[in-house]
Design a protein around this motif. Structure first.
Motif, PDB file in Angstrom:
ATOM      1  N   TYR A   1      43.264  42.703  42.629  1.00  0.00           N
ATOM      2  CA  TYR A   1      43.478  42.739  41.180  1.00  0.00           C
ATOM      3  C   TYR A   1      44.476  43.830  40.793  1.00  0.00           C
ATOM      4  N   SER A   2      44.357  44.991  41.425  1.00  0.00           N
ATOM      5  CA  SER A   2      45.262  46.085  41.077  1.00  0.00           C
ATOM      6  C   SER A   2      46.706  45.741  41.435  1.00  0.00           C
TER       7      SER A   2
ATOM      8  N   PRO B   1      46.363  39.799  32.553  1.00  0.00           N
ATOM      9  CA  PRO B   1      45.000  39.323  32.812  1.00  0.00           C
ATOM     10  C   PRO B   1      44.736  37.929  32.263  1.00  0.00           C
TER      11      PRO B   1
ATOM     12  N   LEU C   1      39.228  35.410  44.839  1.00  0.00           N
ATOM     13  CA  LEU C   1      38.167  35.280  43.842  1.00  0.00           C
ATOM     14  C   LEU C   1      36.934  34.591  44.401  1.00  0.00           C
TER      15      LEU C   1
ATOM     16  N   ILE D   1      38.764  42.616  46.450  1.00  0.00           N
ATOM     17  CA  ILE D   1      39.041  42.096  45.120  1.00  0.00           C
ATOM     18  C   ILE D   1      39.604  43.193  44.221  1.00  0.00           C
TER      19      ILE D   1
ATOM     20  N   LEU E   1      46.236  35.475  34.658  1.00  0.00           N
ATOM     21  CA  LEU E   1      45.399  35.320  35.855  1.00  0.00           C
ATOM     22  C   LEU E   1      44.180  34.462  35.554  1.00  0.00           C
ATOM     23  N   TYR E   2      43.562  34.680  34.389  1.00  0.00           N
ATOM     24  CA  TYR E   2      42.398  33.884  34.008  1.00  0.00           C
ATOM     25  C   TYR E   2      42.783  32.413  33.859  1.00  0.00           C
TER      26      TYR E   2
ATOM     27  N   PHE F   1      45.187  37.147  44.742  1.00  0.00           N
ATOM     28  CA  PHE F   1      44.043  37.375  43.866  1.00  0.00           C
ATOM     29  C   PHE F   1      43.276  36.074  43.614  1.00  0.00           C
TER      30      PHE F   1
ATOM     31  N   SER G   1      47.827  42.462  41.762  1.00  0.00           N
ATOM     32  CA  SER G   1      48.255  41.235  41.091  1.00  0.00           C
ATOM     33  C   SER G   1      48.399  41.397  39.582  1.00  0.00           C
ATOM     34  N   ARG G   2      47.664  42.337  38.978  1.00  0.00           N
ATOM     35  CA  ARG G   2      47.738  42.490  37.530  1.00  0.00           C
ATOM     36  C   ARG G   2      49.150  42.823  37.056  1.00  0.00           C
TER      37      ARG G   2
ATOM     38  N   THR H   1      45.651  52.139  40.984  1.00  0.00           N
ATOM     39  CA  THR H   1      46.458  51.109  40.323  1.00  0.00           C
ATOM     40  C   THR H   1      47.732  51.696  39.739  1.00  0.00           C
TER      41      THR H   1
END
Length: 624
Positions: free
Chosen positions: A313-314, A20, A148, A309, A23-24, A144, A316-317, A195
């Motif tokens: 996210y599920s 995470p 966004l 989304i 990604l941020y 992802f 790409s995480r 996920t």
């Protein structure tokens, strides 16, 4: 950042503490592109949300028989339609740019880390995981980042529509304002399970990819031992596990999609039923009912981005977690009070404090280890590629610690050739086109490595008919060549590089004895005046070394010439001659320890040849 400006001059320093966080960091690094995409997404979403207003005005104008208001409604619809066209076009363009630039940034980061770690990368991370990160994971991470901006635009549009309906028709607007959050949050309890199932699928897919890569790489050997069908069966079983895991994951996502269709349908029916009652009682106009119905219908469009989304996210995480795990790997470094050195190339003796191994400058030093795995680890240490868990001091080149050198300077000073070197596809000229001192010509290196038969084979297999072996193409990883031929080409490549120190790990383990003797003489001649360390147990190489170092149980046990050690050290003799303890003891008692030497290996079978007498050894040397 535009696509035409790729690649990045500097992709930056990622926050690889977790998936995470990575990604941020990636989204924050593309803040400008995200804001552009958000702006165009808002224009598109608000255009979609505004269409019901124009439709309601038009219907009410028809009911009231007002031509002026009908024309005004047409203008409103046209303006919102124009906003949808422009916004959707530019949103797609900017979102795709964000996707591509994010993927490119991740690819550059991975390439930089691969170049930094070199051969140590695949020892710390499974090969299948590296492949998964650099291919499919990069795409999922980009998805992802791209989704966004659309998601935030959809959130703003939903809020605007709900607030607008509350102000326009408070009675129905309250129903919509309550129902929409329920729709958005209804699938949240299912996302962790979805996920987890997706993670299991990707984990199994990664293992299957790794198994497939290993099977293809070892197909030649598998066919030789009759194990091809066994490994193919294992791959089929792994593929079926991936298929079952994918079906389980797809079922969960299908359930989430069904909920996303069912609940909005319930909300739409509720709004129409309640609105019809209000219109029948005269509490709202027909045009207002049409506006509310149209708004709720079109509200389902931005709500789809909530599901997107969540899926993005599920997926790409875990991909970002794998990428972060690779990106946070660091080259082992032992800092001291000097704080690092400049890019100067050090010279001098090569010394390993952990084992006591000393290779004198300008000499050919042979190292004998009873454990091949320990020999490989020691070879990597000498090149400054120690395992991450090792805490021993750095290898010294002269007075300088290799771990204090910048990476480029360390690699230019000490080059390590693995016992299983990799040949990339391309022409022989491209294979030998490596950073080098320029003192060694490719043809001289090929001659020293005894590559005449390899050149002839490449010319015979050439399709361009040029007759020039340097223009002949080598297949991926050199699979069309035998193990001995691959070893010799890799040795020629290392000789062309002409580093200050060359470390060779079993460079002739797959060639016959006659070729091995000629290679030993060629390396000694071409590397004259340069420091060369050869890990080997073949007497043909050991007898030509200036110094032989015997390493036993991680420490230097004996140093001297080959014949001296063969006569004086029974442990050394047992390793070199591949004899048993009883044979070694018998030979020592009989006083004939100097009369037994070991052979090389056969190029085709890769098994030890019988022990040779001194007369046989001298005959091989004379023929060389």
């Amino acid at each position: 950042m535009q696509i035409r400006d790729l690649p990045y001059p500097d992709p930056g320093k990622p926050d690889a503490r977790s998936g995470p966080r990575f990604l941020y960091w990636l989204g924050r690094s593309q803040l400008r592109g995200q804001l552009k995409s958000l702006s165009w997404g808002l224009l598109h979403q608000l255009g979609v949300a505004g269409l019901p207003l124009g439709a309601g005005l038009a219907v009410q104008a028809v009911v009231d028989r007002s031509g002026g208001r009908l024309a005004l409604a047409g203008v409103v619809i046209a303006l919102f339609g124009l906003a949808i066209i422009v916004g959707d076009t530019m949103l797609h363009r900017t979102a795709s740019t964000n996707w591509i630039t994010a993927a490119s940034r991740v690819q550059q980061l991975l390439s930089r880390k691969t170049a930094e770690l070199g051969s140590a990368l695949t020892r710390r991370v499974a090969a299948g995981e590296v492949v998964a990160v650099s291919t499919g994971d990069v795409e999922k991470i980009g998805w992802f980042v791209e989704a966004l901006s659309r998601f935030f635009a959809a959130v703003v549009a939903v809020v605007v529509v709900c607030v607008g309906l509350l102000l326009y028709v408070p009675s129905i607007g309250a129903v919509v304002a309550i129902g929409v959050p329920v729709l958005a949050l209804a699938v949240l309890p299912l996302l962790p399970r979805a996920t987890r199932r997706a993670d299991v699928q990707r984990e199994k897919a990664g293992r299957a990819t790794e198994l497939a890569a290993d099977t293809v790489a070892g197909l030649r050997v598998l066919r030789g031992i009759g194990g091809e069908e066994l490994f193919l069966t294992r791959y089929r079983e792994a593929s079926q596990e991936v298929r079952r895991a994918a079906v389980r994951s797809a079922r969960m996502w299908a359930l989430i999609s069904a909920i996303q269709v069912f609940l909005p349908g319930v909300l739409l029916i509720t709004v129409v039923w309640y609105g019809a009652i209000l219109a029948g009682d005269g509490r709202i106009a027909v045009g207002e009912l049409v506006t509310v119905y149209s708004a709720v219908t079109l509200l389902l469009f931005p709500l789809r981005h909530f599901e997107e989304i969540a899926m993005a996210y599920s997926f790409s995480r875990p991909s970002a977690t794998r990428a972060a795990r690779v990106l946070r790997l660091e080259r082992t470094s032992y800092e001291d009070e000097r704080g690092g050195l400049d890019d100067a190339r050090p010279t001098g003796d090569l010394y390993d404090p952990a084992t006591g191994l000393l290779a004198h400058e300008g000499q050919l030093t042979a190292v004998v280890c009873g454990d091949p795995d320990a020999a490989g680890r020691l070879a990597e240490r000498l090149g400054g590629h120690a395992a991450e868990e090792e805490k021993s001091p750095s290898v010294l080149l002269g007075p300088v610690a290799l771990d204090d050198l910048p990476l480029d300077a360390a690699r230019a000073s000490v080059l390590v050739q693995d016992k299983d070197p990799v040949l990339l596809s391309g022409t022989l000229t491209e294979l030998l086109d490596v950073p080098a001192s320029g003192s060694v010509r490719p043809r001289d290196a090929l001659d020293a490595a005894q590559c005449d038969d390899v050149l002839a084979a490449l010319v015979q297999a050439s399709v361009d008919g040029s007759g020039d072996p340097l223009r002949s193409r080598i297949t991926e990883r050199g699979r069309s060549l035998s193990g001995g031929q691959r070893q010799r080409l890799a040795l020629a490549r290392s000789l062309v590089a002409d580093p200050e120190v060359l470390v060779l790990d079993e460079p002739t383990s797959a060639v016959d004895s006659h070729t091995e003797a000629r290679i030993a003489e060629g390396v000694r001649r071409l590397r004259s005046g340069r420091t060369t360390v050869v890990f080997a147990s073949s007497p043909l190489l050991l007898d030509r070394a200036d110094t032989v170092v015997f390493v036993h149980e991680g420490k230097v046990a004996a140093v001297g010439e080959h014949r001296e050690l063969l006569r004086d050290d029974p442990r050394y003799m047992s390793v070199v001659t591949r004899s048993t303890d009883d044979e070694t003891e018998f030979a020592a008692e009989a006083g004939h320890t100097g009369d037994r030497t070991g052979g090389g290996t056969d190029d085709a079978t890769h098994v030890p040849t019988p022990l040779k007498t001194r007369e046989q050894l001298e005959e091989i040397e004379e023929s060389a």
